[in-house]
Design a protein around this motif. Structure first.
Motif, PDB file in Angstrom:
ATOM      1  N   GLN A  18      20.165 -23.454 -22.051  1.00 40.71           N
ATOM      2  CA  GLN A  18      20.098 -23.353 -20.539  1.00 40.71           C
ATOM      3  C   GLN A  18      20.045 -22.181 -20.070  1.00 40.71           C
ATOM      4  O   GLN A  18      21.151 -21.236 -20.682  1.00 40.71           O
ATOM      5  CB  GLN A  18      20.240 -24.459 -19.543  1.00 40.71           C
ATOM      6  CG  GLN A  18      19.661 -24.361 -18.158  1.00 40.71           C
ATOM      7  CD  GLN A  18      18.756 -25.005 -18.380  1.00 40.71           C
ATOM      8  OE1 GLN A  18      17.616 -23.777 -18.008  1.00 40.71           O
ATOM      9  NE2 GLN A  18      17.361 -25.930 -18.372  1.00 40.71           N
ATOM     10  N   TYR A  19      19.130 -21.971 -19.106  1.00 40.88           N
ATOM     11  CA  TYR A  19      19.937 -20.225 -18.626  1.00 40.88           C
ATOM     12  C   TYR A  19      21.116 -20.034 -17.955  1.00 40.88           C
ATOM     13  O   TYR A  19      21.479 -21.128 -17.633  1.00 40.88           O
ATOM     14  CB  TYR A  19      19.466 -20.259 -16.951  1.00 40.88           C
ATOM     15  CG  TYR A  19      17.284 -20.268 -17.243  1.00 40.88           C
ATOM     16  CD1 TYR A  19      16.819 -18.316 -18.158  1.00 40.88           C
ATOM     17  CD2 TYR A  19      16.520 -21.089 -17.261  1.00 40.88           C
ATOM     18  CE1 TYR A  19      15.446 -18.287 -18.609  1.00 40.88           C
ATOM     19  CE2 TYR A  19      15.228 -20.474 -17.253  1.00 40.88           C
ATOM     20  CZ  TYR A  19      14.731 -19.036 -17.707  1.00 40.88           C
ATOM     21  OH  TYR A  19      13.584 -18.921 -18.091  1.00 40.88           O
TER      22      TYR A  19
ATOM     23  N   VAL B 216      24.694  -7.777 -23.477  1.00 40.27           N
ATOM     24  CA  VAL B 216      23.802  -8.272 -25.132  1.00 40.27           C
ATOM     25  C   VAL B 216      24.318  -6.827 -25.979  1.00 40.27           C
ATOM     26  O   VAL B 216      23.631  -6.060 -26.295  1.00 40.27           O
ATOM     27  CB  VAL B 216      22.701  -7.485 -24.717  1.00 40.27           C
ATOM     28  CG1 VAL B 216      21.766  -8.276 -26.232  1.00 40.27           C
ATOM     29  CG2 VAL B 216      21.744  -8.872 -24.570  1.00 40.27           C
TER      30      VAL B 216
ATOM     31  N   VAL C 283      25.801  -6.150 -12.613  1.00 36.50           N
ATOM     32  CA  VAL C 283      25.058  -7.154 -12.608  1.00 36.50           C
ATOM     33  C   VAL C 283      23.784  -7.331 -12.260  1.00 36.50           C
ATOM     34  O   VAL C 283      22.854  -7.475 -12.986  1.00 36.50           O
ATOM     35  CB  VAL C 283      26.483  -8.534 -12.101  1.00 36.50           C
ATOM     36  CG1 VAL C 283      24.996  -9.877 -12.361  1.00 36.50           C
ATOM     37  CG2 VAL C 283      27.651  -8.570 -12.878  1.00 36.50           C
ATOM     38  N   ILE C 284      23.356  -6.405 -11.738  1.00 39.67           N
ATOM     39  CA  ILE C 284      22.079  -5.978 -10.495  1.00 39.67           C
ATOM     40  C   ILE C 284      21.065  -5.619 -11.914  1.00 39.67           C
ATOM     41  O   ILE C 284      20.274  -5.898 -11.648  1.00 39.67           O
ATOM     42  CB  ILE C 284      22.307  -5.664  -9.291  1.00 39.67           C
ATOM     43  CG1 ILE C 284      22.702  -6.357  -8.665  1.00 39.67           C
ATOM     44  CG2 ILE C 284      21.093  -5.325  -8.727  1.00 39.67           C
ATOM     45  CD1 ILE C 284      23.513  -6.034  -6.985  1.00 39.67           C
ATOM     46  N   ALA C 285      21.702  -4.524 -11.868  1.00 43.57           N
ATOM     47  CA  ALA C 285      21.275  -3.516 -13.259  1.00 43.57           C
ATOM     48  C   ALA C 285      21.241  -4.791 -14.692  1.00 43.57           C
ATOM     49  O   ALA C 285      19.482  -4.668 -15.191  1.00 43.57           O
ATOM     50  CB  ALA C 285      21.718  -2.202 -13.495  1.00 43.57           C
TER      51      ALA C 285
ATOM     52  N   GLU D 288      20.416  -8.208 -14.754  1.00 44.52           N
ATOM     53  CA  GLU D 288      19.970  -9.213 -14.765  1.00 44.52           C
ATOM     54  C   GLU D 288      18.090  -8.862 -14.343  1.00 44.52           C
ATOM     55  O   GLU D 288      17.182  -9.012 -15.564  1.00 44.52           O
ATOM     56  CB  GLU D 288      19.751  -9.755 -12.895  1.00 44.52           C
ATOM     57  CG  GLU D 288      20.996 -10.691 -12.949  1.00 44.52           C
ATOM     58  CD  GLU D 288      21.398 -10.977 -11.805  1.00 44.52           C
ATOM     59  OE1 GLU D 288      22.568 -11.522 -11.061  1.00 44.52           O
ATOM     60  OE2 GLU D 288      21.858  -9.956 -10.569  1.00 44.52           O
ATOM     61  N   ALA D 289      18.408  -7.670 -14.161  1.00 37.12           N
ATOM     62  CA  ALA D 289      16.697  -6.647 -13.468  1.00 37.12           C
ATOM     63  C   ALA D 289      16.361  -6.638 -15.310  1.00 37.12           C
ATOM     64  O   ALA D 289      14.998  -6.268 -15.381  1.00 37.12           O
ATOM     65  CB  ALA D 289      16.551  -5.679 -12.996  1.00 37.12           C
ATOM     66  N   GLN D 290      17.325  -6.382 -16.153  1.00 37.07           N
ATOM     67  CA  GLN D 290      17.188  -6.393 -17.771  1.00 37.07           C
ATOM     68  C   GLN D 290      17.211  -7.210 -18.621  1.00 37.07           C
ATOM     69  O   GLN D 290      15.580  -7.233 -18.895  1.00 37.07           O
ATOM     70  CB  GLN D 290      18.012  -4.895 -17.964  1.00 37.07           C
ATOM     71  CG  GLN D 290      18.062  -4.084 -19.536  1.00 37.07           C
ATOM     72  CD  GLN D 290      18.801  -3.079 -19.924  1.00 37.07           C
ATOM     73  OE1 GLN D 290      19.638  -3.417 -20.647  1.00 37.07           O
ATOM     74  NE2 GLN D 290      18.850  -2.261 -19.052  1.00 37.07           N
ATOM     75  N   ILE D 291      17.770  -8.008 -18.669  1.00 37.62           N
ATOM     76  CA  ILE D 291      17.710  -8.917 -19.131  1.00 37.62           C
ATOM     77  C   ILE D 291      17.836 -10.729 -18.903  1.00 37.62           C
ATOM     78  O   ILE D 291      17.757 -12.176 -19.648  1.00 37.62           O
ATOM     79  CB  ILE D 291      18.149  -9.554 -20.320  1.00 37.62           C
ATOM     80  CG1 ILE D 291      20.111  -9.086 -19.459  1.00 37.62           C
ATOM     81  CG2 ILE D 291      18.591  -8.013 -21.253  1.00 37.62           C
ATOM     82  CD1 ILE D 291      20.954  -9.866 -20.626  1.00 37.62           C
ATOM     83  N   LEU D 292      17.985 -10.285 -17.223  1.00 40.27           N
ATOM     84  CA  LEU D 292      18.066 -12.233 -16.245  1.00 40.27           C
ATOM     85  C   LEU D 292      19.218 -12.207 -16.481  1.00 40.27           C
ATOM     86  O   LEU D 292      20.164 -12.160 -15.721  1.00 40.27           O
ATOM     87  CB  LEU D 292      17.301 -12.979 -16.859  1.00 40.27           C
ATOM     88  CG  LEU D 292      16.899 -13.984 -16.158  1.00 40.27           C
ATOM     89  CD1 LEU D 292      16.313 -13.734 -14.307  1.00 40.27           C
ATOM     90  CD2 LEU D 292      16.045 -14.807 -16.103  1.00 40.27           C
ATOM     91  N   CYS D 293      19.769 -12.769 -17.724  1.00 42.87           N
ATOM     92  CA  CYS D 293      20.884 -13.047 -17.885  1.00 42.87           C
ATOM     93  C   CYS D 293      21.145 -13.165 -19.417  1.00 42.87           C
ATOM     94  O   CYS D 293      20.576 -12.862 -20.285  1.00 42.87           O
ATOM     95  CB  CYS D 293      20.897 -14.413 -17.854  1.00 42.87           C
ATOM     96  SG  CYS D 293      20.807 -15.845 -18.838  1.00 42.87           S
TER      97      CYS D 293
ATOM     98  N   SER E  80      22.889 -14.118 -23.729  1.00 42.79           N
ATOM     99  CA  SER E  80      22.437 -15.920 -23.974  1.00 42.79           C
ATOM    100  C   SER E  80      23.382 -16.722 -23.492  1.00 42.79           C
ATOM    101  O   SER E  80      24.877 -16.787 -24.018  1.00 42.79           O
ATOM    102  CB  SER E  80      22.562 -15.574 -25.978  1.00 42.79           C
ATOM    103  OG  SER E  80      22.837 -16.261 -25.637  1.00 42.79           O
ATOM    104  N   ALA E  81      23.213 -18.178 -23.109  1.00 45.72           N
ATOM    105  CA  ALA E  81      24.536 -18.742 -22.785  1.00 45.72           C
ATOM    106  C   ALA E  81      25.002 -19.284 -24.024  1.00 45.72           C
ATOM    107  O   ALA E  81      25.906 -19.722 -24.650  1.00 45.72           O
ATOM    108  CB  ALA E  81      23.633 -20.250 -21.863  1.00 45.72           C
TER     109      ALA E  81
END
Lengths: 438, 438
Positions: free
Chosen positions: B72-73, B110, B273-275, B277-282, B284-285
């Protein structure tokens, strides 16, 4: 000079991230994830519908049998095997070799979000204008705002983006001397509205953009999640040139692997790869092997069918509950696929202001204002139907209906706190879906 | 205006990516990966040393038993479980709670590359200056150049970055009115030189940066790969403030999962974290669960020991082969850990010009020029010892020695093609390692 402190640095950056709403949404999700809250706020697929034992066995073997490759570095563009698999997946929607889609022109990304970010990095300079549907995907707004671009919303109705509005926006930008870099559009089962650009309008939008020399960034995460009927073919299935096509396995397989892609014209593809290498070196060899092996060895088209059936049942549950439990002044969209319904509250109720009362009543949604760059959407909310069960959806709508009724009663007694103009009163019937779109 | 074509767009971007050398290195790796070529060019860990069956079983269970979460996300900062595991890993090197390292201040990325890119995105504006060792990690140069920053190299010797050179660089930038954003440094078993910043110099560098108010970006992918002795403690273990600490599981577990991190001061962490999230959302869980479960349930410190032993044996093979098979004019570093040796060719031989002859002789390396932003390094090359077996390393050096001898012979007959000043002639002895650093 070197005499700056860390605080100076962060202050400087604080100016850059102004306008981002991601943190607001994050805070909302933190509350919404409490088990007692029925969350209609998410955008998560129901990965519980996957055959987890079989996928687990397949994924385990990727390490035990192929670890020296799958656990190693890969190449920036992505593995040839996955890029071929992606072309097979796109062919299902009509984006195939006949329209010039080749594994060579696919760039594998860390989900659809990195695809968007790479496009922004490649094309956007500060002050540039981007056209996008109003409302549009909040993560795209975050990317465009981080790139210091200005988003101009183009209005929608039940048939998607309004071509006349697009022409008008192009003309207005030309008069203002603005540099418009591209149209960002989610033509099929759009996030957040669930609305689909009609067959007829697809050609019109393509013609308008071609005449204006305007690049199209087509984001298509939901196109294979149509319910009663198949979705119209993507824009990229109709034209080879002037379109970057973005998609992801997050909604059709699993978001936890973070695998998406861009299909790009050849000249752009190389630059996307270079930009991606600077950003992440290479996408995960392991996640890529997981997706390509899933596509090669497991019944992925059957799984798509399962996802569609699950989501259709949940959409029906949501639409039925809305019809039964919402006050008559409320309107909403009737999506033919995807994950979301977009609702318009009775006149004068503000979706964001209502959130604390909704959370107190143990139901969550995403206020519409987050899906606009210009402050619109105060009277709207996005409801997700892919993740909660039909029973939970019904319970969530019941709770939400109670909160709205209470707000309406308060307004009847004390009057409107903040008048925001008359809302559209059209209520959806079985064959006349209400758009709820400003 | 909107009348631009896709070609215009790409032309515009072409200006932006000028200076990137990633594509050259990519082309080199494509050749070097042919099986008949002994590649000393890579930077890959030897993941074959992992217990692949056990890791495969563990990873399969992450899906079959925990799929609804791992597929999941997730959240942008990374899972609390992994961030706690990361703090345990850092504590091994002395970056622990005592120096203010908390899971709360860790951002999962990442791999190390996204960590670098986020730092650049947060801090760099076009025209800014970044200080970095000369030579330095090619992927960092790519990031800084993509951000349109200027890299000023600070010279090194056998003890790493030269403090006097750093002070001089700071003073020169001040005189020139340049805006220096940070010092980027890999203090331990540096890529590409294998050199380690000495204990005494660590305090000096910290003092200099503190006095100048200069942020330090400490990149530490190799610190836990020391051979005979342990590495000096990281800079971040010595000071809480003014340091961003970056690392990755790519060298200590597996690069195919793409999991790295940043330990950031609290005020910066949120913006990272904000940057991200804009780049990859999250991130990989799934990859995060793989790493945190590996740390929790498998003997990861034993595995580190295995990696160290394998690499030490291969480094010894490389150093012995160099001593035996290279012409006496050649010098090289003697790394105490990590993956790389940095060699200096006999005067007048250009490592990049020699590449075609090396490839013809079936051996590959990375020419030194890629590790500098200013065109230095023509007479240098980077040799990797982590991936090839000792036998292959010896064979590669034998082939390389032949190519160099042939170049020297050609030069003796025809004279130098391009004179590039006298090279340092110091040959390393057992207790006096040659630096080979310009």
């Amino acid at each position: 000079m070197t005499g700056t402190t860390l605080d100076d640095y962060t202050d400087r950056y604080a100016r850059r991230v102004r306008g981002m709403t991601a943190s607001e949404i994050r805070a909302l999700f933190a509350v919404a994830s409490r088990p007692e809250v029925v969350s209609l706020a998410g955008g998560a697929p129901f990965v519980g519908a996957l055959p987890l034992d079989a996928v687990g066995e397949m994924i385990g073997r990727l390490v035990s049998d192929h670890g020296p490759t799958t656990l190693q570095y890969g190449i920036g563009q992505g593995t040839p095997e996955l890029r071929e698999g992606i072309c097979e997946v796109m062919a299902l929607s009509g984006v195939d070799a006949g329209c010039g889609a080749s594994p060579d022109d696919v760039v594998v990304t860390v989900g659809g979000q990195q695809a968007l970010d790479l496009v922004a990095r490649l094309f956007l300079d500060p002050g540039d204008v981007v056209f996008a549907e109003g409302p549009t995907y909040v993560g795209a707004l975050g990317v465009f705002q981080a790139a210091q671009a200005q988003v101009r919303h183009v209005s929608m109705d039940d048939d998607g983006l309004v071509p006349a509005a697009l022409e008008e926006a192009i003309a207005a930008a030309a008069r203002a001397g603005q540099r418009v870099k591209f149209l960002y559009t989610i033509p099929t089962y759009q996030n957040p509205t669930g609305v689909t650009l009609s067959e007829a309008r697809r050609e019109q939008v393509l013609d308008i953009c071609e005449r204006a020399g305007l690049l199209i960034v087509e984001d298509d995460p939901y196109g294979q999640l149509g319910f009663e009927t198949e979705a119209p073919r993507p824009l990229r299935a109709r034209r080879r040139d002037g379109i970057l096509y973005l998609s992801t396995f997050s909604k059709t397989f699993a978001p936890g692997l973070r695998v998406g892609w861009i299909l790009a014209p050849h000249a752009v593809r190389d630059k996307l790869v270079i930009a991606s290498e600077a950003q992440i070196l290479c996408p995960s060899a392991f996640a890529q092997a997981a997706v390509s092996t899933y596509l090669r060895t497991m019944p992925w088209q059957e799984q798509l069918k399962t996802y569609r059936e699950v989501y259709q049942e949940r959409r029906d549950a949501l639409l039925e509950a809305l019809l039964e439990l919402m006050p008559p002044e409320m309107t909403w969209t009737r999506p033919g696929g995807g994950l979301f319904v977009w609702a318009t509250l009775p006149a004068g109720i503000d979706a964001k202001a209502m959130m604390p009362r909704a959370i107190a009543a143990k139901v969550a949604y995403v206020p519409g204002v987050g899906f606009y760059a210009d402050g619109s959407g105060a009277g709207n909310l996005r409801l997700n139907f892919s993740f909660p069960t039909p029973e939970r959806i019904r319970e969530g709508v019941r709770r939400l209906g109670g909160v709205i009724e209470q707000d309406l009663a308060t307004r009847r007694i004390f009057g409107a706190v903040s008048a925001s103009g008359p809302a559209r009163q059209r209520r959806p019937g079985a064959d006349a879906p209400g758009p709820g779109l400003a």
